[in-house]
Design a protein around this motif. Structure first.
Motif, mmCIF file in Angstrom:
data_model
loop_
_atom_site.group_PDB
_atom_site.id
_atom_site.type_symbol
_atom_site.label_atom_id
_atom_site.label_comp_id
_atom_site.label_asym_id
_atom_site.label_seq_id
_atom_site.Cartn_x
_atom_site.Cartn_y
_atom_site.Cartn_z
ATOM 1 N N LYS A 93 0.638 -1.239 -0.083
ATOM 2 C CA LYS A 93 -0.140 -0.059 0.056
ATOM 3 C C LYS A 93 0.753 1.343 -0.027
ATOM 4 N N THR A 108 11.022 -10.071 1.392
ATOM 5 C CA THR A 108 9.579 -10.460 2.177
ATOM 6 C C THR A 108 8.455 -10.395 1.113
ATOM 7 N N PHE A 159 1.932 -8.465 9.756
ATOM 8 C CA PHE A 159 2.688 -7.972 8.713
ATOM 9 C C PHE A 159 2.153 -7.732 7.442
ATOM 10 N N SER A 181 -0.692 -7.395 6.721
ATOM 11 C CA SER A 181 -1.870 -6.194 6.735
ATOM 12 C C SER A 181 -1.327 -4.720 6.956
ATOM 13 N N LYS A 182 -0.158 -4.712 7.509
ATOM 14 C CA LYS A 182 0.702 -3.389 7.678
ATOM 15 C C LYS A 182 1.328 -2.955 6.363
ATOM 16 N N ILE A 183 1.655 -3.839 5.550
ATOM 17 C CA ILE A 183 2.360 -3.551 4.261
ATOM 18 C C ILE A 183 1.261 -3.612 3.046
ATOM 19 N N GLY A 184 0.183 -3.974 3.510
ATOM 20 C CA GLY A 184 -0.862 -3.979 2.542
ATOM 21 C C GLY A 184 -0.855 -5.078 1.264
ATOM 22 N N VAL A 185 -0.286 -6.204 1.491
ATOM 23 C CA VAL A 185 -0.239 -7.429 0.521
ATOM 24 C C VAL A 185 -0.905 -8.526 0.963
ATOM 25 N N SER A 186 -1.465 -9.188 -0.149
ATOM 26 C CA SER A 186 -2.416 -10.294 0.055
ATOM 27 C C SER A 186 -1.396 -11.713 0.381
ATOM 28 N N GLN A 187 -0.130 -11.711 -0.301
ATOM 29 C CA GLN A 187 0.741 -12.792 -0.235
ATOM 30 C C GLN A 187 2.036 -12.257 -0.137
ATOM 31 N N LEU A 188 2.628 -12.899 0.678
ATOM 32 C CA LEU A 188 4.451 -12.576 0.974
ATOM 33 C C LEU A 188 4.917 -13.393 -0.044
ATOM 34 N N LEU A 233 10.499 -16.531 6.032
ATOM 35 C CA LEU A 233 10.251 -14.908 5.788
ATOM 36 C C LEU A 233 11.203 -14.229 6.503
#
Lengths: 478, 478
Positions: free
Chosen positions: A226, A237, B289, B291-298, B306
């Motif tokens: 985001k 990551t 982690f 949701s903090k960076i806003g991705v659905s998959q790492l 990770l």
């Protein structure tokens, strides 16, 4: 009736007004009418006003046509530069030509690598350097000076002359198509021919242009996190949008220039023997072309292949990436959203709607194979068709005669690798014939640093237009 | 001799001076000591003066060390912020620690998306928002308050405490390496341990940091035509630098994140069972982690993979491309010279000099296969080594004991994905052991909008430092 043609007087008039023409061009170039930058929109409006005032002062019947607003990505709107139309003469016994041109320009900054201030027209050895000098302010002025010269010497214009001058050409001519459609039965009703002088010669030999490539311009956006992330803290990551984007861009074209998108190459009209012969006869020096652009090797080493791939085969260019780090120096960022800009030049018999589907389907399928969690969005923001004229048409015969009179040579019959989408629109909407009559030099650096218009081309080009009006007057009405 | 430790008194002192500490932090955050902006250099100088005055007022032996000038791209120079050194106590029977910190900050503007004025420390629910609050002003102040608390209660400092505070960390610590080398046998001669608190916890659990990745930052420049070309006019005739650059960038890393440069992965120290076990025990919530960076998959779905790829495996990030079109909207340009910026995070046992050769050789060989007439130039502009400490070292045992005393938990032993090059310099030049003892929260938003330091971390962090000095006092001298 064949009217008397005072070519020598008109030509002398042009010669003796050269400095005045250069000063007018300087005044026009000083207006930073960059249509791609909405912050420059006031300059674009001013440029249209100046154009209208000039034509009005000459006694033309002038209108500033409101063509609505432009929608910005943030949902706001901004007024489009008005389109200037003008009319000189309405004699129903005369042919009526309509000259199309534009007075907006590409972006330019001194720090892009210009040797002179881009908006301060600078004369170096007879070359007039400035953004928009050749594309398309000097050609528009040359047409205006053509009418002025006839007026100044009190010589009847051999044809009725109309103008349609826009201010959004460099950004896709927004609103112009609709305006042409709307005025099909009014402004365009008595127009016999449309003349466009928004291109250049191929060499020092004057040329007439009978074809242009179209353009499908794409945005490919890959969106991940985001917000931008620190590459040290987060690298390893996340699947980085930039890696995905580079990966799909690399599938568009091979190192040797072969387009890899399925279906594109198959749609191209085959090269005829006649075309091959024409290309063979064109004056074009590969070595000087190479040294002009400063490369040691071109995509093709023989003239016919090279011209064919310049004019009548499609090509893919990746222009750049928005959203990634683009400054000098270093920045340790993982860009969160990156948007590639690339375009495919269109040729007969490609169809932009089909190309859109081919490119989009292909990129989504390539992207799907990466199994990335990022989101891809492919959009085609410009879909301009190619245009092709018949070089045996009387309009071109008249052009050849005018070139012969002014320059005492046969013109090269050439095509244009670039796109002048409006040609196709004029053809489709009005049904009238079109000629492209360039006066710009082959080395004018359109869209580049150090764009210029040479005095020679500006002045002799004005004479060419003067001679051309005379030739057109003698064509049979369509 | 084990001295008496008045921890409760010191802790109470800290609690009762919380508002004073917050006010000092507010005064420090109010100084826009952005070292990347030379126009802010006076603020940086003022920040160093304020730091020196604070330490002087406490009776420290303070110096403002001139470290010379910074060369600007235009050839001018500007003075670097002086480095502040200070000393409290010089008892040869005590251990001597040296605390490193910095008081310069990353750029910040309200319009970047801050919810509050970045240079006006704002308390929202106990979180103190402001640029530089966590990175690194509050930790530096926490160390200063540590010394102050001992002084205020007239308790002998259990160790001699030195400070080295710089003002260029965010811009590459210019001049600091040379200063450390120069003072190796003077200021650093009696230093036993170096403490760095310029990082953060991984979760709500306190942490000790025992490693950072290094960074090899590359420029890959592809140069073709002597100037930008119009993609319509020239597309199809030239081999475009951008196509070449995209082609070679796409060979760096696979869609799943595997580095494709031969030799890089082979150099990485294998993950030991012990490490695996450590990673397994670390408190880290993958979902938060994500949701903090806003991705659905790492890149990796389990905690160990990770964290390992965040801290102890190398990664490639492509930051962007200079010279290509990067603005919004569309531009039909063939960029003549494009420079990709990418970096590879270094880990043991990689060697920047070897990485430089591996990357350069690889890219030249990949480029050669394209048979392009364009010119490739690969340069490594930063080659910062990774740093790794032994978590069994008494310095870390002392850290664990201090954390246990203040927070009543075992600390997570973590590494840092980013680079703190100065750690490696301290190690190499002084030969002393280093510990990284963070007090910042995992969600402090370093280098981002809405950076903050929580009151909890600031105050309990100060107590941690107080407890740590006590623990260090009991280590055997190296």
């Amino acid at each position: 009736v064949r009217c008397i043609f005072f070519y020598d007087e008109l030509s002398q008039y042009v010669d003796s007004h050269q400095e005045e023409y250069v000063q007018t061009l300087r005044d026009w170039v000083a207006v930073e009418s960059d249509s791609s930058d909405v912050l420059r929109r006031p300059d674009c409006h001013r440029m249209m006003d100046m154009t209208a005032e000039k034509l009005q002062a000459m006694g033309g019947k002038v209108e500033l046509v409101d063509i609505g607003v432009q929608e910005l990505p943030d949902g706001k709107t901004v007024a489009l530069p008005k389109v200037v139309t003008a009319q000189f003469g309405s004699d129903p016994n005369k042919q009526t030509v309509c000259v199309y041109g534009h007075v907006d320009v590409q972006p330019a900054k001194l720090e892009d690598g210009w040797a002179t201030e881009p908006y301060n027209l600078t004369d170096i050895n007879g070359h007039l350097y400035g953004r928009g000098a050749s594309d398309n302010k000097a050609p528009v002025l040359a047409w205006i000076h053509t009418v002025e010269a006839y007026q100044a010497l009190s010589i009847d214009l051999p044809v009725n002359v109309k103008f349609i001058i826009e201010g959004m050409e460099e950004t896709g001519s927004n609103g112009l198509d609709a305006m042409i459609v709307a005025q099909k039965d009014t402004f365009f009703s008595d127009v016999d021919y449309i003349i466009i002088s928004d291109c250049g010669w191929l060499s020092r030999r004057p040329a007439l242009t009978y074809g242009t490539r179209g353009n499908c311009y794409f945005f490919a956006e890959v969106e991940g996190p985001k917000q931008d992330l620190h590459s040290g803290v987060y690298g390893g990551t996340v699947i980085e949008p930039m890696t995905d984007l580079i990966g799909i861009l690399d599938t568009l074209i091979s190192p040797s220039g072969k387009i890899l998108i399925p279906g594109i190459r198959e749609a191209v009209a085959p090269l005829s023997d006649e075309e091959w012969k024409m290309y063979q006869d064109i004056e074009f020096d590969i070595e000087s072309f190479k040294s002009k652009i400063g490369v040691s090797q071109l995509m093709y080493s023989n003239k016919v292949d090279l011209l064919a791939h310049r004019w009548r085969y499609p090509t893919v260019t990746i222009h750049g990436i928005e959203g990634a780090f683009s400054g000098p120096g270093s920045k340790t960022v993982i860009p969160a959203k990156v948007i590639a800009k690339f375009s495919i030049r269109q040729v007969p018999n490609m169809d932009p709607a089909v190309v859109k589907k081919q490119v989009t389907d292909y990129l989504y399928s390539v992207f799907a194979k990466r199994k990335s969690p990022n989101k891809l969005k492919v959009t085609m923001i410009i879909g301009a068709k190619p245009w092709l004229a018949d070089t045996k048409h009387p309009l071109y015969e008249a052009g050849k005669a005018a070139v012969k009179r002014v320059f005492d040579v046969e013109p090269d019959l050439i095509r244009e690798g670039g796109t002048i989408p409006i040609a196709k629109t004029f053809e489709d909407v009005t049904g009238k014939s079109i000629i492209m009559m360039p006066i710009g030099g082959f080395d004018d650096g359109l869209h580049s640093q150090n764009e210029k218009m040479s005095r020679y081309n500006y002045i002799e080009g004005t004479k060419l237009f003067i001679a051309y009006l005379h030739e057109v007057a003698h064509l049979k009405k369509d």
